[in-house]
Design a protein around this motif. Sequence first.
Motif, short mmCIF file in Angstrom:
data_model
loop_
_atom_site.label_atom_id
_atom_site.label_comp_id
_atom_site.label_asym_id
_atom_site.label_seq_id
_atom_site.Cartn_x
_atom_site.Cartn_y
_atom_site.Cartn_z
N THR A 28 9.15 1.82 -0.79
CA THR A 28 9.18 1.78 0.15
C THR A 28 9.89 0.35 0.58
OG1 THR A 28 7.10 2.07 0.26
CG2 THR A 28 7.64 0.03 1.32
N GLU A 74 -5.25 1.73 4.87
CA GLU A 74 -4.52 3.01 4.25
C GLU A 74 -5.17 3.36 5.63
OE1 GLU A 74 -4.58 6.73 3.52
OE2 GLU A 74 -4.18 5.30 2.69
N SER A 134 3.93 1.87 -1.37
CA SER A 134 4.81 2.38 -1.94
C SER A 134 4.22 2.32 -3.28
CB SER A 134 5.25 0.12 -2.52
OG SER A 134 4.38 -0.72 -3.36
N GLN A 135 2.39 2.63 -3.29
CA GLN A 135 2.13 3.09 -4.21
C GLN A 135 2.47 4.70 -4.27
OE1 GLN A 135 -0.06 0.70 -6.19
NE2 GLN A 135 1.47 0.08 -4.91
N ASP A 136 2.53 5.08 -3.38
CA ASP A 136 2.81 6.80 -3.35
C ASP A 136 3.68 6.66 -2.56
OD1 ASP A 136 0.46 7.62 -4.13
OD2 ASP A 136 -0.14 6.87 -2.32
N ASN A 137 4.83 6.01 -1.91
CA ASN A 137 6.43 6.08 -1.65
C ASN A 137 7.24 5.82 -1.90
OD1 ASN A 137 4.09 7.52 0.97
ND2 ASN A 137 5.23 8.08 0.59
N ARG A 159 1.85 7.63 8.33
CA ARG A 159 1.94 9.46 8.21
C ARG A 159 2.08 10.73 9.32
NH1 ARG A 159 -0.57 7.44 3.27
NH2 ARG A 159 1.47 7.05 1.96
N HIS A 188 0.73 -1.45 0.14
CA HIS A 188 0.32 0.05 -0.34
C HIS A 188 0.97 1.16 0.28
CE1 HIS A 188 -3.76 2.44 1.06
NE2 HIS A 188 -2.94 2.73 1.65
#
Length: 284
Positions: free
Chosen positions: A31, A269, A26-29, A276, A24
Motif C-alpha cells: 500500500t 474493514e 497495508s495489513q494484507d496488501n 475490493r 488497514h
Amino acid sequence: MKIAVASGKGGTGKTTVAVSLAWHLSQDNSTAYLDCDVEEPNGHIFLNPEITEEVEATLPVPDVNEDLCTGCGICSNICAYNAVVTIGDTPMVFQDLCHACGGCFHACPENAITEIPHRVGFIEKGHAGSIEFIHGKLDIGKAFSPPIIREVKRHAPEREMLIYDCPPGTSCPVIAAIGGSDYVVLVTEATPFGLHDLMLTVDTVKEIGIPMGVVINRSGQGTPETLQYCKRVGIPVIAEIPFDRTIAECYSNGGVIARDLPQFGSSFEAVAKAVRAAGTGKKI
C-alpha cells in the motif's frame, strides 16, 4: 487499485479516514499513501513517515527569444490565462499564471518560444512502517495546485493499493486528484452543511464516471437526511464512524484510528470490503 478519499468540505474527517484505510489495507496488501492536498497536507502528522527523498516539482513555462520574436501577438491571443501578454511588439511572460498547456510554444510561427522549468513546489517520499508515503507541498505564493498534484501521482510506486488523500471541495485540484481513480470514498458528516457539499461532490464524481461510496463520519449526531439522500440517489453508505470521545482523543493526539482503536476496526474493514468489491466488479 487507485482509491481516492475526498470530501465536499474541510473538517469532515477525510484524512482521518484516508490514513486509517491505508493502514488497514497495508495489513494484507502492498500500500502507498499519497497526500494530494498539496496546499495543506497533514497526513504526515498521523503516519509520521521517515522521509528519505525530496524532489523539486516544476512546470514547463514559456521563455521568449526576443531576437526571433516579431511581436505578432499569437502567443498572447492563445493564452486563456494571460500568462503571455504582448504590449506593442514586446511579449511579457508571467510564469506564475502559466498552466503549462504548451499552446504558445506550438503556436509561435517564428519558433521564438522555448519551455523552461519553473519551480512550483516539492515532493517528499518515504515510508511509514510498511506504507509507502508520498506528499506534495505547493510553494507559498503559487497560484494553483493541479500541476503539483499530478506530480505527486506521477511519483506513485507500483503497489497493490494506492490511497489518494484529495483536497476538499469540487474545484480543479479535486478533479486533478480523483482523475484516473478506480473508486472514490466520499467522507461526509450528517449535518446540513455536510449534506450540501456531499451533493456537489457526488455530482462531480458522477460527471467523471467513477464508482463511489459514502462514509458518514461522526455518525449518531445530526440529522437523517444524509442517509435518505444516499438511498434516494443510489449511492451506498459503505461505513459509519460513530461520534465517540475516544476517536476525538485519538485524532487530537495524532493517532490512526484503525491502528490505535481496534474496537472501531469494523468501520474500516467495511470500507476495504467496498474497495475490493469495486476492484473485482462485484456488488456489495
